[in-house]
Design an enzyme around this catalytic site. Structure first.
Site, PDB file in Angstrom:
ATOM      1  N   ASP A 192      -0.801 -13.808   5.039  1.00 59.63           N
ATOM      2  CA  ASP A 192       0.285 -14.200   4.119  1.00 59.63           C
ATOM      3  C   ASP A 192       1.667 -14.096   4.768  1.00 59.63           C
ATOM      4  O   ASP A 192       2.458 -15.030   4.708  1.00 59.63           O
ATOM      5  CB  ASP A 192       0.208 -13.478   2.760  1.00 59.63           C
ATOM      6  CG  ASP A 192       0.276 -11.962   2.814  1.00 59.63           C
ATOM      7  OD1 ASP A 192       0.225 -11.387   3.922  1.00 59.63           O
ATOM      8  OD2 ASP A 192       0.376 -11.349   1.728  1.00 59.63           O
TER       9      ASP A 192
ATOM     10  N   GLU B 248       8.931  -4.191  -3.221  1.00 57.87           N
ATOM     11  CA  GLU B 248       8.081  -3.446  -2.271  1.00 57.87           C
ATOM     12  C   GLU B 248       8.761  -3.360  -0.897  1.00 57.87           C
ATOM     13  O   GLU B 248       8.687  -2.342  -0.225  1.00 57.87           O
ATOM     14  CB  GLU B 248       6.700  -4.104  -2.175  1.00 57.87           C
ATOM     15  CG  GLU B 248       5.766  -3.335  -1.276  1.00 57.87           C
ATOM     16  CD  GLU B 248       4.342  -3.158  -1.800  1.00 57.87           C
ATOM     17  OE1 GLU B 248       4.049  -3.566  -2.942  1.00 57.87           O
ATOM     18  OE2 GLU B 248       3.525  -2.605  -1.046  1.00 57.87           O
TER      19      GLU B 248
ATOM     20  N   ASP C 280      -0.350 -10.361  -2.699  1.00 55.31           N
ATOM     21  CA  ASP C 280      -0.789  -9.396  -3.709  1.00 55.31           C
ATOM     22  C   ASP C 280      -0.119  -9.658  -5.056  1.00 55.31           C
ATOM     23  O   ASP C 280      -0.764  -9.657  -6.102  1.00 55.31           O
ATOM     24  CB  ASP C 280      -0.468  -7.964  -3.252  1.00 55.31           C
ATOM     25  CG  ASP C 280      -1.253  -7.582  -2.017  1.00 55.31           C
ATOM     26  OD1 ASP C 280      -2.176  -8.328  -1.637  1.00 55.31           O
ATOM     27  OD2 ASP C 280      -0.939  -6.532  -1.424  1.00 55.31           O
TER      28      ASP C 280
END
Ligand code: ADP
Ligand code: MG
Length: 374
Positions: free
Chosen positions: A27, A149, A161
């Site tokens: 990703d 995050e 995610d």
């Protein structure tokens, strides 16, 4: 916490964990991934508390804390940063946040590669969006949770995610192109097989630092590749031929990292094809190949995960297995014939206990819907 005594929630949100069939560490390299949410989730209950900026948050099994929206800052208590990071990002987008109380309860094993972290961020952001009518789109919730995050937790994670936690659809996996954010739902039918997760119950402390190191190593590879191919912006733009043409200019470790990412992107596309044609043997062999790369080329596995994947290979009822998630432990994902699932779990548990003296945790998961209001 005192607010719990007269807590009358007006809103309940479920925010799921996720598995990723294939496409690990792709990703943040702008590649493809193939995740879906699972039934295990974090449940958030909210009430407005009539204060301008005073908020109370309590998570079962952790603790509670209060925060003033005007003085949000990074905390020394790790889990609070998942909350604070989201509040900080929302505050940049909207001035409609006001005081609220929130309780959090989870049946999602943490630190086990099922992304309880994204479930935390996305559930909170989704809930506050509803509670205060912030008008944020689902994709904005995904992106702000990822930024939370990065900035408050310090993991330079990709988008997968959070995207999987919010956008998943029951019975489907998501083929997500992390470069364009174009996505497709792919219905999956793996009958008579089941998805069995085996939790190694180890979460090696390397996870965050090594994650960020892998990202840097891939960036280093891109810089070297750019010398011969100025158009390369990420490993997504690189094929095997290009990589090999620059092999001599690269430290062997960097070559291995890049090589894994290029193969892994192709494996995502191959697995989509296999799912569409219901070629489950191919799905299984791609999982084993991916694990080999995770372990030998990207070097984010560990003895416990390798043991469980090697054990799966000895079992005729298993089509394929690999460690899922960022790495260094967590869960392995196994495609197991339904008639032998119990027996497989028993045998794997016995062998694992003998090897590591740890009782693993085994559970079945199904492709489930994303974050939602209950
Ligand atoms: P993963 O995302 O694979 O579960 P991470 O290390 O990225 O692993 O995230 C786990 C962390 O997320 C926990 O250590 C904790 O700080 C936070 N977290 C997860 N679930 C909860 C929860 N229910 N309440 C509070 N914090 C949580
Ligand atoms: Mg995480």
């Amino acid at each position: 916490m005192q607010f719990l005594e007269n807590f009358t929630p007006e809103l309940t949100i479920s925010s799921p964990g996720r598995i990723n069939f294939i496409g690990e560490h792709t990703d943040y390299n702008m590649g493809y991934v193939l995740p879906t949410a699972i039934g295990n989730k974090i449940t958030f209950k909210f009430q407005k508390n009539a204060h301008e900026s005073h908020c109370n948050i309590y998570s079962l099994g952790y603790d509670g804390f209060s925060i003033d929206l005007n003085t949000i800052a990074v905390s020394d208590t790790e889990w609070q940063n998942y909350v604070l990071g989201v509040l900080n990002e929302i505050a940049k987008l909207s001035d409609k946040l006001k005081g609220f109380d929130c309780t959090i309860e989870s049946n999602l094993p943490l630190g086990s590669g099922l992304s309880s972290s994204a479930a935390m961020e996305c559930g909170l952001a989704y809930g506050l969006n509803e509670l205060f009518d912030l008008g944020l789109s689902k994709l904005t919730i995904v992106a702000l949770s990822q930024r939370a995050e990065h900035s408050y937790v310090g993991t330079q994670c990709g988008i997968m995610d959070q995207f999987a936690s919010v956008m998943s659809k029951e019975g489907n996996v998501i083929l997500l192109d992390c470069q364009s954010l174009e996505y497709q739902y792919i219905p999956i039918d793996i009958h008579p097989y089941k998805i069995i997760m085996l939790n190694t119950k180890v979460a090696h402390s390397l996870a965050t630092s090594e994650y960020n190191t892998r990202k840097q190593e891939c960036e280093e590879g891109v810089e070297i590749l750019k010398k011969k191919n100025p158009v390369v912006g990420s490993l997504r733009d690189v094929d095997k031929e290009m990589l090999d043409a620059s092999k001599n200019e690269m430290p062997p470790k960097i070559y291995k990292r890049c090589s894994f990412i290029i193969d892994e992107n192709q494996r995502v596309l191959d697995m989509v094809k296999a799912f569409k044609q219901k070629e489950l043997e191919t799905v299984g062999s791609l999982l084993y190949k991916a694990h080999h790369g995770i372990s030998q080329l990207y070097e984010v596995s560990c003895a416990e995960s390798d043991f469980l994947v090697d054990f799966a290979k000895t079992q005729a009822a298993v089509l394929g297995a690999r460690q899922t998630g960022g790495g260094f432990g967590g869960c392995t994902l196994n495609i197991v014939h339904e008639e032998h699932a119990e027996e497989f779990i028993q045998k794997a548990s016995d062998a694992y206990r003998k090897a590591f003296d740890i009782d693993l945790e085994a559970f079945e998961v199904q492709p489930s819907g994303g974050t939602s209001k209950q």
